[in-house]
Design a protein around this motif. Structure first.
Motif, PDB file in Angstrom:
ATOM      1  N   UNK A 171     -29.743  -2.580  48.726  1.00  0.00           N
ATOM      2  CA  UNK A 171     -30.156  -3.149  50.016  1.00  0.00           C
ATOM      3  C   UNK A 171     -31.176  -2.260  50.720  1.00  0.00           C
ATOM      4  N   UNK A 172     -31.183  -0.985  50.336  1.00  0.00           N
ATOM      5  CA  UNK A 172     -32.129  -0.046  50.938  1.00  0.00           C
ATOM      6  C   UNK A 172     -33.379   0.148  50.069  1.00  0.00           C
ATOM      7  N   UNK A 173     -33.477  -0.650  49.015  1.00  0.00           N
ATOM      8  CA  UNK A 173     -34.627  -0.531  48.102  1.00  0.00           C
ATOM      9  C   UNK A 173     -35.276  -1.892  47.883  1.00  0.00           C
ATOM     10  N   UNK A 174     -35.349  -2.658  48.930  1.00  0.00           N
ATOM     11  CA  UNK A 174     -35.980  -3.965  48.821  1.00  0.00           C
ATOM     12  C   UNK A 174     -37.470  -3.806  48.522  1.00  0.00           C
ATOM     13  N   UNK A 175     -37.955  -4.695  47.705  1.00  0.00           N
ATOM     14  CA  UNK A 175     -39.361  -4.686  47.275  1.00  0.00           C
ATOM     15  C   UNK A 175     -39.698  -3.495  46.389  1.00  0.00           C
ATOM     16  N   UNK A 176     -38.692  -2.773  45.921  1.00  0.00           N
ATOM     17  CA  UNK A 176     -38.912  -1.680  44.977  1.00  0.00           C
ATOM     18  C   UNK A 176     -38.645  -2.166  43.548  1.00  0.00           C
ATOM     19  N   UNK A 177     -39.173  -1.435  42.605  1.00  0.00           N
ATOM     20  CA  UNK A 177     -38.925  -1.752  41.197  1.00  0.00           C
ATOM     21  C   UNK A 177     -37.606  -1.108  40.779  1.00  0.00           C
ATOM     22  N   UNK A 178     -36.615  -1.932  40.562  1.00  0.00           N
ATOM     23  CA  UNK A 178     -35.292  -1.448  40.165  1.00  0.00           C
ATOM     24  C   UNK A 178     -34.924  -2.064  38.816  1.00  0.00           C
ATOM     25  N   UNK A 179     -34.297  -1.267  38.000  1.00  0.00           N
ATOM     26  CA  UNK A 179     -33.852  -1.751  36.693  1.00  0.00           C
ATOM     27  C   UNK A 179     -32.359  -1.510  36.555  1.00  0.00           C
ATOM     28  N   UNK A 180     -31.727  -2.325  35.701  1.00  0.00           N
ATOM     29  CA  UNK A 180     -30.293  -2.210  35.491  1.00  0.00           C
ATOM     30  C   UNK A 180     -30.001  -1.548  34.144  1.00  0.00           C
ATOM     31  N   UNK A 181     -29.084  -0.609  34.164  1.00  0.00           N
ATOM     32  CA  UNK A 181     -28.652   0.079  32.946  1.00  0.00           C
ATOM     33  C   UNK A 181     -27.351  -0.552  32.473  1.00  0.00           C
ATOM     34  N   UNK A 182     -27.236  -0.742  31.184  1.00  0.00           N
ATOM     35  CA  UNK A 182     -26.035  -1.319  30.599  1.00  0.00           C
ATOM     36  C   UNK A 182     -25.429  -0.346  29.595  1.00  0.00           C
ATOM     37  N   UNK A 183     -24.245  -0.682  29.124  1.00  0.00           N
ATOM     38  CA  UNK A 183     -23.525   0.189  28.206  1.00  0.00           C
ATOM     39  C   UNK A 183     -23.295  -0.496  26.861  1.00  0.00           C
ATOM     40  N   UNK A 184     -23.404   0.292  25.801  1.00  0.00           N
ATOM     41  CA  UNK A 184     -23.051  -0.172  24.462  1.00  0.00           C
ATOM     42  C   UNK A 184     -22.443   1.001  23.713  1.00  0.00           C
ATOM     43  N   UNK A 220     -33.913   3.044  40.760  1.00  0.00           N
ATOM     44  CA  UNK A 220     -35.139   2.661  41.449  1.00  0.00           C
ATOM     45  C   UNK A 220     -36.295   3.464  40.877  1.00  0.00           C
ATOM     46  N   UNK A 221     -37.271   2.784  40.295  1.00  0.00           N
ATOM     47  CA  UNK A 221     -38.407   3.465  39.677  1.00  0.00           C
ATOM     48  C   UNK A 221     -39.370   4.036  40.716  1.00  0.00           C
ATOM     49  N   UNK A 222     -39.305   3.551  41.926  1.00  0.00           N
ATOM     50  CA  UNK A 222     -40.215   4.026  42.976  1.00  0.00           C
ATOM     51  C   UNK A 222     -39.641   5.236  43.707  1.00  0.00           C
ATOM     52  N   UNK A 223     -38.355   5.234  43.968  1.00  0.00           N
ATOM     53  CA  UNK A 223     -37.749   6.337  44.718  1.00  0.00           C
ATOM     54  C   UNK A 223     -37.283   7.485  43.813  1.00  0.00           C
ATOM     55  N   UNK A 224     -36.817   7.140  42.631  1.00  0.00           N
ATOM     56  CA  UNK A 224     -36.343   8.145  41.657  1.00  0.00           C
ATOM     57  C   UNK A 224     -35.313   9.092  42.273  1.00  0.00           C
ATOM     58  N   UNK A 225     -34.383   8.527  43.055  1.00  0.00           N
ATOM     59  CA  UNK A 225     -33.400   9.364  43.758  1.00  0.00           C
ATOM     60  C   UNK A 225     -31.993   9.199  43.193  1.00  0.00           C
TER      61      UNK A 225
END
Length: 218
Positions: A55-68, A41-46
């Motif tokens: 579910x506890x970060x609705x309307x927040x900017x969240x990004x997904x990390x992937x693996x390579x 979560x880019x807004x909470x940074x927790x």
């Protein structure tokens, strides 16, 4: 530009994101089969989040990390909305264009490589400067630029000093060789009195004994 100004160049969530450990089990949803933490979560940074945590970060900017290959990546389509990634090399993995979060040093560049990451020296295409977001942060910092300039100046001085020492050594060797050549042909010493008498003395005419040819008969 001071340290605070450099920190303001980047969004506050970027450095915590790069330090975070992903793909670990969520301590809040251990019993769930979706407890792998691959969200942030880019807004909470927790910290890293699992899909249930969102579910506890609705309307927040969240990004997904992937693996390579055991390295964390993020899709360009997600990160470029919130961050300038110019100069960072992108890769196509599983039909999606991604960037790596942190550096991936190489033991040695491949043959024919003409461009490498300015921080970790990983092989790059010619149009890029950095292999990851982390390397861009380091490589564009003012302190790192000063360090590179100082290292370049030091290398230049070492090269000049080595060249001067080589010339002096070559000159000294030339002088030493000249002296050695002269010592191979010493001047002829003047004749001593003994040598002089020896050289001047001549052998006298031999004489027979006066009675050498006389035969006595009795």
């Amino acid at each position: 530009m001071g340290p605070d100004d450099e920190d303001n160049r980047w969004p506050p969530w970027l450095k915590p994101l790069l330090r975070e450990s992903f793909f670990v089990q969520c301590k809040h949803h251990i019993d769930s089969h979706k407890s792998e933490c691959n969200m942030y979560c880019l807004d909470c940074m927790n910290g890293a989040l699992c899909s249930l945590c969102l579910n506890f970060h609705k309307d927040h900017r969240a990004i997904q990390i992937r693996r390579s290959s055991y390295h964390d990546v993020i899709r360009v389509s997600e990160i470029q909305k919130v961050l300038d990634i110019s100069g960072v090399q992108t890769y196509i993995i599983n039909s999606a264009r991604v960037v790596f979060l942190n550096e991936r040093p190489q033991p040695r560049p491949g043959k024919g490589v003409t461009n490498t990451c300015e921080v970790c020296e990983r092989s790059l295409l010619d149009s890029f400067r950095f292999c990851s977001l982390g390397c861009k942060i380091v490589g564009t910092s003012r302190s790192y630029q000063k360090k590179r300039v100082a290292m370049a100046a030091s290398d230049s001085e070492d090269s000049y000093s080595s060249s001067s020492n080589h010339r002096r050594s070559k000159s000294n060797n030339s002088n030493n060789n000249s002296n050695k050549i002269q010592s191979f042909s010493p001047s002829t010493p003047p004749p001593t009195s003994v040598n002089y008498r020896t050289a001047k003395r001549r052998k006298g005419i031999p004489h027979r004994a006066p009675m050498g040819g006389l035969v006595l008969e009795y």
